[in-house]
Design a protein around this motif. Structure first.
Motif, PDB file in Angstrom:
ATOM      1  N   GLY A   1       0.812  -1.213   0.000  1.00 56.29           N
ATOM      2  CA  GLY A   1       0.000   0.000   0.000  1.00 56.29           C
ATOM      3  C   GLY A   1       0.841   1.255   0.000  1.00 56.29           C
ATOM      4  N   VAL A   2       1.962   1.245   0.725  1.00 57.51           N
ATOM      5  CA  VAL A   2       2.873   2.395   0.740  1.00 57.51           C
ATOM      6  C   VAL A   2       3.431   2.639  -0.654  1.00 57.51           C
ATOM      7  CG1 VAL A   2       5.061   3.286   1.664  1.00 57.51           C
ATOM      8  CG2 VAL A   2       3.478   2.057   3.173  1.00 57.51           C
ATOM      9  N   VAL A   3       3.893   1.567  -1.282  1.00 55.43           N
ATOM     10  CA  VAL A   3       4.425   1.680  -2.641  1.00 55.43           C
ATOM     11  C   VAL A   3       3.334   2.137  -3.601  1.00 55.43           C
ATOM     12  CG1 VAL A   3       5.412   0.390  -4.573  1.00 55.43           C
ATOM     13  CG2 VAL A   3       6.221  -0.044  -2.249  1.00 55.43           C
ATOM     14  N   ASP A   4       2.126   1.655  -3.365  1.00 55.03           N
ATOM     15  CA  ASP A   4       1.017   2.002  -4.263  1.00 55.03           C
ATOM     16  C   ASP A   4       0.716   3.501  -4.237  1.00 55.03           C
ATOM     17  OD1 ASP A   4      -0.828   0.852  -6.150  1.00 55.03           O
ATOM     18  OD2 ASP A   4      -2.435   1.347  -4.760  1.00 55.03           O
ATOM     19  N   ASN A   5       0.948   4.155  -3.101  1.00 60.15           N
ATOM     20  CA  ASN A   5       0.770   5.610  -3.052  1.00 60.15           C
ATOM     21  C   ASN A   5       1.758   6.303  -3.985  1.00 60.15           C
ATOM     22  OD1 ASN A   5      -1.300   5.526  -1.128  1.00 60.15           O
ATOM     23  ND2 ASN A   5       0.152   5.515   0.571  1.00 60.15           N
ATOM     24  N   TYR A   6       3.013   5.872  -3.957  1.00 64.41           N
ATOM     25  CA  TYR A   6       4.019   6.429  -4.859  1.00 64.41           C
ATOM     26  C   TYR A   6       3.642   6.147  -6.306  1.00 64.41           C
ATOM     27  CZ  TYR A   6       7.471   7.697  -1.292  1.00 64.41           C
ATOM     28  OH  TYR A   6       8.137   8.303  -0.255  1.00 64.41           O
ATOM     29  N   ASN A   7       3.244   4.896  -6.557  1.00 64.63           N
ATOM     30  CA  ASN A   7       2.878   4.529  -7.933  1.00 64.63           C
ATOM     31  C   ASN A   7       1.661   5.297  -8.420  1.00 64.63           C
ATOM     32  OD1 ASN A   7       4.961   2.700  -8.316  1.00 64.63           O
ATOM     33  ND2 ASN A   7       3.789   0.974  -7.516  1.00 64.63           N
ATOM     34  N   MET A   8       0.757   5.622  -7.501  1.00 60.10           N
ATOM     35  CA  MET A   8      -0.425   6.377  -7.886  1.00 60.10           C
ATOM     36  C   MET A   8      -0.034   7.775  -8.366  1.00 60.10           C
ATOM     37  SD  MET A   8      -3.682   7.496  -5.570  1.00 60.10           S
ATOM     38  CE  MET A   8      -4.888   8.650  -6.227  1.00 60.10           C
ATOM     39  N   VAL A   9       0.874   8.420  -7.641  1.00 59.45           N
ATOM     40  CA  VAL A   9       1.335   9.755  -8.048  1.00 59.45           C
ATOM     41  C   VAL A   9       2.052   9.667  -9.390  1.00 59.45           C
ATOM     42  CG1 VAL A   9       2.795  11.725  -7.460  1.00 59.45           C
ATOM     43  CG2 VAL A   9       1.532  10.540  -5.660  1.00 59.45           C
TER      44      VAL A   9
END
Length: 508
Positions: free
Chosen positions: A264-272
């Motif tokens: 989920g943490v990585v997914d925030n970066y990937n979302m941006v």
């Protein structure tokens, strides 16, 4: 409608759609994090990736058929279009059945995907969540084939508008559901119901738009034509499997070897990153059908000229966004979500290095798709997939941890950066690719120079991080990068072509 006009319309609608969906998605992500736990965010990301693995059952048929449609559409051959679309419909029905069967067979084994640390989620709940994801994936195949014709006609904006409206409605309703109920199951069901309504609408809408597709008198394709489609499809099987192993396994490896919350943490970066790259990709994806039309109607010299223009533009745009990310991505996450959601600098840099090199080959990939050049490197994607999995799984268990996963992604991606230019230049332009690599080195050196200068400036500007200093640094990077590139490349033929098109549009 001309290629430039079609591409411009597709880009314009693409940007409107992306702005709307990006804004709503950021609001939804913020609300999700505030009202639901981070394990659920990680599960959401991981299941999305598992279903991406199942999508390899599509086996590239859509890409092969889109390529086959460019010529008949450009020549206005209605009967031939009907023949290809009939083949497409049958193929996607089989695909839907295969994906559903494989997806259901995987269900009993979900508990063996470790998904470390979801203490508050039972196996039964995980199974229900997964089945909703599976339903969304399978149902999409029953309308996906109908989009191929509007894309071949360079009317991508129709699909963009439909998806944008649907996304806005879904996100709006999901925000309400999360705030009011704090229930992850209702969050997923909201998406599934709205998406189902959209698919029914799209099916009826495109039937009215192309009524001839419902005609019963459809000629079968010749053996030569069918063999050509299946030949390219077989090659794309290898590409698809390799791409899945390289691009869709990171979240699963993180959830298995690190913990599900980290996904989920990585997914925030990937979302941006994906929000910004989606803006960029709108330009390049909108011209795939234009490339197909160009290849079907223009000389090889004209094709190469346009290829160089888009390659130059990709290097500029991806270089600019990469420098911005390198300096500002972690500060943005810190402002938006706080220090708890920060990744290590090494992992972020690796993610962004892969982002830049992926952008560096986007025009190669799009041109290759439009030209139907799939066979020469069909085993390359498999090699990339194996390299990525081996390096990622080995290194994630070392002190490198999550950074090791992205080292594997970088190394496997660079294989394509070296080999694809050679193949494209040989197959499409009957040339050697030496000039391509010279340009690559030149563009990369320019990026590194601006990045170093920007990082040195950011040490002082971002010492007291807040929204104002963040915006100031973004302005500095914008002026510095684009000013430097204008000085270096402002006299190039590619730059002159692009500015000429801009003046032409403004003059109207």
């Amino acid at each position: 409608m001309g290629r430039v006009k079609s591409a411009t319309r597709n880009i314009a609608f693409g940007y409107v759609g992306q702005i709307a969906t990006a804004l709503m998605s950021f609001i939804l992500r913020t609300v999700f994090i505030m009202h639901l736990n981070e394990d659920l965010l990680g599960i959401n990301s991981t299941y999305g990736n598992i279903l991406s693995l199942l999508n390899m059952a599509e086996l590239g048929i859509g890409t092969a058929l889109n390529f086959s449609l460019y010529g008949p559409v450009a020549r206005g051959e209605k009967e031939k279009i009907k023949s290809y679309m009939q083949l497409y419909r049958k193929a996607y029905f089989i695909i839907a059945c295969v994906v559903a069967a494989v997806g259901l067979l995987l269900t009993p084994f979900l508990q063996y995907f470790k998904l470390r640390s979801p203490e508050n989620t039972s196996v039964r709940e995980l199974t229900i969540y997964y089945l909703i994801f599976l339903f969304n994936t399978v149902s999409s195949y029953f309308v996906a084939y109908k989009y191929s014709l509007i894309n071949a006609e360079q009317k991508n904006y129709i699909q963009t508008n439909i998806l944008t409206i649907t996304k806005v409605i879904v996100v709006f309703l999901q925000i309400i559901v999360v705030i009011v109920t704090k229930n992850f199951l209702l969050y997923l069901l909201t998406d599934a119901v709205v998406q189902l309504i959209q698919k029914i609408f799209v099916s009826k809408f495109l039937d009215k738009m192309y009524p001839f597709l419902k005609e019963k008198n459809v000629e079968k394709l010749s053996k030569e034509e069918s063999d050509e489609v299946w030949k390219k499809t077989k090659a794309l099987v290898f590409h698809k499997v390799g791409d899945v192993a390289r691009l869709q396994t990171d979240a699963l490896i993180i959830s298995t070897f690190v913990e599900v919350a980290m996904a989920g943490v990585v997914d925030n970066y990937n979302m941006v990153i994906s929000t910004v790259s989606n803006f960029v990709n709108i330009i390049f994806n909108s011209v795939i059908s234009s490339f197909g039309n160009l290849i079907a109607t223009e000389s090889r010299e004209k094709q190469f000229s346009m290829f160089k223009v888009y390659r130059f533009f990709a290097s500029w745009i991806y270089g600019f966004s990469c420098v911005g990310f390198m300096v500002l991505l972690t500060p943005l996450i810190r402002i938006w979500l706080g220090d708890h959601w920060i990744l290590t600098s090494a992992a972020v840099y690796c993610i962004l290095i892969d982002y830049y090199f992926k952008g560096d080959r986007i025009v190669l990939s799009n041109y290759k798709t439009a030209a139907g050049v799939f066979e020469p490197d069909k085993y390359l994607a498999l090699i990339q997939g194996v390299v990525n999995l081996v390096i990622s799984i080995v290194l994630v268990q070392t002190p490198l941890g999550i950074t090791g996963i992205y080292i594997g992604t970088i190394v496997s991606g660079l294989i394509a950066n070296v080999t694809k230019p050679i193949i494209i230049y040989r197959e499409c332009f009957d040339m050697k690719a030496g000039s391509y690599f010279v340009d690559t080195a030149k563009y990369l050196a320019s990026l590194v120079f601006v990045l170093v200068v920007s990082q040195l400036i950011s040490v002082n500007v971002l010492a007291n991080l807040n929204i104002l200093t963040f915006i100031l640094m973004a302005i500095i990077i914008t002026v510095l990068f684009n000013g430097f590139y204008f000085v270096l490349y402002g006299r190039s033929e590619e730059f002159k072509y692009l500015t000429g098109k801009v003046r032409e549009k403004l003059g109207r």
